[in-house]
Design a protein around this motif. Structure first.
Motif, PDB file in Angstrom:
ATOM      1  N   LYS A  72      46.643  46.691  33.965  1.00 22.25           N
ATOM      2  CA  LYS A  72      46.694  46.626  32.497  1.00 22.25           C
ATOM      3  C   LYS A  72      46.890  47.997  31.851  1.00 22.25           C
ATOM      4  O   LYS A  72      47.234  48.089  30.669  1.00 22.25           O
ATOM      5  CB  LYS A  72      45.405  46.016  31.947  1.00 22.25           C
ATOM      6  N   VAL A  73      46.665  49.089  32.619  1.00 21.13           N
ATOM      7  CA  VAL A  73      46.682  50.435  32.035  1.00 21.13           C
ATOM      8  C   VAL A  73      47.447  51.374  32.961  1.00 21.13           C
ATOM      9  O   VAL A  73      47.309  51.296  34.183  1.00 21.13           O
ATOM     10  CB  VAL A  73      45.243  50.966  31.828  1.00 21.13           C
ATOM     11  N   THR A  74      48.216  52.273  32.386  1.00 18.97           N
ATOM     12  CA  THR A  74      48.996  53.218  33.182  1.00 18.97           C
ATOM     13  C   THR A  74      48.194  54.487  33.486  1.00 18.97           C
ATOM     14  O   THR A  74      47.229  54.823  32.790  1.00 18.97           O
ATOM     15  CB  THR A  74      50.277  53.636  32.435  1.00 18.97           C
ATOM     16  N   VAL A  75      48.638  55.213  34.514  1.00 19.59           N
ATOM     17  CA  VAL A  75      48.021  56.497  34.845  1.00 19.59           C
ATOM     18  C   VAL A  75      48.222  57.484  33.697  1.00 19.59           C
ATOM     19  O   VAL A  75      47.324  58.276  33.377  1.00 19.59           O
ATOM     20  CB  VAL A  75      48.614  57.060  36.160  1.00 19.59           C
ATOM     21  N   ALA A  76      49.376  57.418  33.070  1.00 22.22           N
ATOM     22  CA  ALA A  76      49.644  58.309  31.930  1.00 22.22           C
ATOM     23  C   ALA A  76      48.614  58.112  30.827  1.00 22.22           C
ATOM     24  O   ALA A  76      48.148  59.078  30.202  1.00 22.22           O
ATOM     25  CB  ALA A  76      51.055  58.063  31.393  1.00 22.22           C
ATOM     26  N   ARG A  77      48.260  56.858  30.589  1.00 17.48           N
ATOM     27  CA  ARG A  77      47.239  56.581  29.567  1.00 17.48           C
ATOM     28  C   ARG A  77      45.897  57.171  29.987  1.00 17.48           C
ATOM     29  O   ARG A  77      45.172  57.731  29.162  1.00 17.48           O
ATOM     30  CB  ARG A  77      47.123  55.066  29.361  1.00 17.48           C
ATOM     31  N   MET A  78      45.555  57.033  31.260  1.00 17.71           N
ATOM     32  CA  MET A  78      44.289  57.591  31.736  1.00 17.71           C
ATOM     33  C   MET A  78      44.254  59.109  31.563  1.00 17.71           C
ATOM     34  O   MET A  78      43.222  59.690  31.220  1.00 17.71           O
ATOM     35  CB  MET A  78      44.071  57.240  33.216  1.00 17.71           C
ATOM     36  N   LEU A  79      45.396  59.749  31.790  1.00 17.19           N
ATOM     37  CA  LEU A  79      45.444  61.210  31.689  1.00 17.19           C
ATOM     38  C   LEU A  79      45.457  61.697  30.247  1.00 17.19           C
ATOM     39  O   LEU A  79      45.463  62.902  29.995  1.00 17.19           O
ATOM     40  CB  LEU A  79      46.660  61.752  32.453  1.00 17.19           C
ATOM     41  N   GLU A  80      45.453  60.763  29.304  1.00 15.32           N
ATOM     42  CA  GLU A  80      45.278  61.163  27.908  1.00 15.32           C
ATOM     43  C   GLU A  80      43.843  61.606  27.644  1.00 15.32           C
ATOM     44  O   GLU A  80      43.580  62.304  26.676  1.00 15.32           O
ATOM     45  CB  GLU A  80      45.630  59.997  26.976  1.00 15.32           C
ATOM     46  N   ARG A  81      42.936  61.167  28.499  1.00 11.93           N
ATOM     47  CA  ARG A  81      41.546  61.607  28.351  1.00 11.93           C
ATOM     48  C   ARG A  81      41.474  63.101  28.575  1.00 11.93           C
ATOM     49  O   ARG A  81      41.974  63.637  29.560  1.00 11.93           O
ATOM     50  CB  ARG A  81      40.641  60.886  29.353  1.00 11.93           C
ATOM     51  N   ASP A  82      40.800  63.781  27.668  1.00 13.45           N
ATOM     52  CA  ASP A  82      40.758  65.238  27.687  1.00 13.45           C
ATOM     53  C   ASP A  82      40.199  65.778  28.997  1.00 13.45           C
ATOM     54  O   ASP A  82      40.744  66.713  29.576  1.00 13.45           O
ATOM     55  CB  ASP A  82      39.913  65.730  26.505  1.00 13.45           C
ATOM     56  N   ASP A  83      39.092  65.176  29.478  1.00 10.31           N
ATOM     57  CA  ASP A  83      38.475  65.723  30.691  1.00 10.31           C
ATOM     58  C   ASP A  83      39.358  65.510  31.912  1.00 10.31           C
ATOM     59  O   ASP A  83      39.491  66.405  32.756  1.00 10.31           O
ATOM     60  CB  ASP A  83      37.083  65.131  30.926  1.00 10.31           C
TER      61      ASP A  83
END
Length: 419
Positions: free
Chosen positions: A155-166
């Motif tokens: 449901k979610v891409t790795v790119a979206r996960m890497l939007e997290r600052d940490d």
């Protein structure tokens, strides 16, 4: 969708009242119009909203910083809505990577269960537990098949996960990000899918995780995804960093009344109204009067702080303890006198060397300091007194007498009993 003009005047007033209460102190509401629509629907149908908060069982000791979201939950309860408290016994085995520069140690199932059991007593000091439903997210996350997990991950891409600052910072610095850490926001979001939550609360540092719930509800075709209500992070007693036990800038709600009172008196004047707004039940009208009085000089910051300190003690220990803590503070700090109810601690003569003991060893033995290093710092800072006389040398050998009073800082006193 219900239209505003279709509401009666009384219904409109109730919606506006609830929006005012819910919006107080919030840093951001995403999206605001959706919140209004949810409240309209609840007012018209009489069906309460489901308001979710996830709890991390790795840190069950609640301090004033945690109560920012808990006070908001209580406001929802007072407005007639349902509170969903999720003990993250499954997600707790991973640990929330938010704000972390490295992978967190995973908790064992035993650790998680032990920590989770400590919550209810503390939470009962703020929430109405008769209107609170507790959930353990292992009940649905533990039941997922591997096929279900793959669908969730899809449901979610790795790119979206890497939007997290940490995550972005760790990736840029070539620091390890383990795949299982990506599952923390997915699992927190899936909690909202399972419970069909209408609203999720959290601090601004939880923005990504909470919005993931809205994303996944949409992906799983749950109507009208949840609204995120993000509360500000409360600066600790240092006035700079977020309140945290690890930074020792906190006020714990289970601390002794005198500790709570004394620590509250050290809050920076500039932060006092923020503490009032986010962590007490003061009315909006009284809060406005307080701000105006402080700005005009009609209210002295010390007096406002005394009132806040007394309020905290009463909230978490009762009215009698609040009166006693206030009197203790006045006696010890304003009148510069020793308190009357000093704890007596026994010390064996056999623990002395030729009738003497080093000041560092004494402070640790009496549990006035947790370690030799902490004791040394207190002496060097002039925070240690014996019979109201400062001890300034860390190598001092003390000759103790029955009834000697040892003091560390402004709140710790012990009377010696030799046995």
């Amino acid at each position: 969708m219900l239209i505003w003009d279709q509401l009666t005047e009384i219904q409109q007033q109730e919606v506006e009242r609830q929006l005012l209460v819910i919006g107080r102190g919030a840093a951001e509401i995403v999206p605001e119009e959706a919140l209004k629509q949810k409240i309209i629907h609840a007012v018209v149908t009489g069906k309460p909203l489901k308001v979710k908060l996830g709890l991390d069982p790795s840190a069950p000791d609640i301090h004033i910083g945690h109560t920012v979201v808990l006070q908001k939950l209580r406001q929802f309860q007072d407005l007639g809505h349902e509170v969903q408290l999720i003990i993250g016994d499954f997600t707790g085995r991973i640990g929330d990577p938010t704000g972390k520069s490295e992978t967190r140690k995973q908790l064992s199932e035993e650790d998680v269960k032990h920590n989770a059991q400590t919550y209810q007593t503390q939470l009962s000091k703020i929430l109405d537990l008769t209107k609170t439903t507790f959930y353990y997210n292992s009940s649905w996350l533990g039941a997922l098949r591997f096929e279900d997990v793959l669908k969730l991950a899809g449901k979610v891409t790795v790119a979206r996960m890497l939007e997290r600052d940490d995550f972005a910072k760790r990736y840029a610095a070539n620091q390890a990000i383990h795949v299982h850490e990506f599952f923390y926001p997915l699992m927190q979001g899936y909690d909202s899918v399972s419970l069909e939550s209408d609203i999720e609360l959290g601090g601004t540092d939880q923005t990504f995780n909470i919005l993931m719930g809205r994303t996944l509800q949409s992906a799983y075709e749950i109507k009208e995804g949840q609204v995120a209500i993000l509360m500000p992070l409360l600066e600790g007693l240092d006035g700079v960093q977020k309140m945290s036990k690890s930074l020792r800038n906190y006020i714990g709600i289970d601390e002794l009344p005198n500790e709570i009172f004394g620590k509250t008196m050290s809050i920076l004047d500039s932060l006092m109204t923020k503490y009032y707004e986010l962590t007490t039940t003061i009315s909006n009208e009284s809060l406005h009067d307080l701000k105006r009085g402080l700005e005009a000089g009609a209210i002295h910051p010390r007096d406002a702080k005394m009132k806040l300190a007394k309020e905290y003690v009463e909230m978490y220990h009762g009215a009698k303890a609040a009166e006693e803590a206030e009197q203790h503070f006045i006696t010890v700090f304003q009148k510069r006198a020793l308190p009357e109810d000093i704890e007596e601690m026994s010390l064996s003569i056999s623990q002395l060397e030729e009738g003497q003991i080093s000041i560092i060893k004494l402070l640790v033995l009496l549990e006035l300091q947790a370690s030799n290093g902490e004791a040394r710092r207190s002496v060097e800072q002039g925070a240690v007194k014996i019979n109201e006389q400062k001890i300034m040398q860390i190598h001092d050998q003390i000759t103790l007498k029955e009834g000697d009073i040892i003091q560390v800082g402004k709140r710790k006193f012990v009377k010696i009993k030799l046995i």
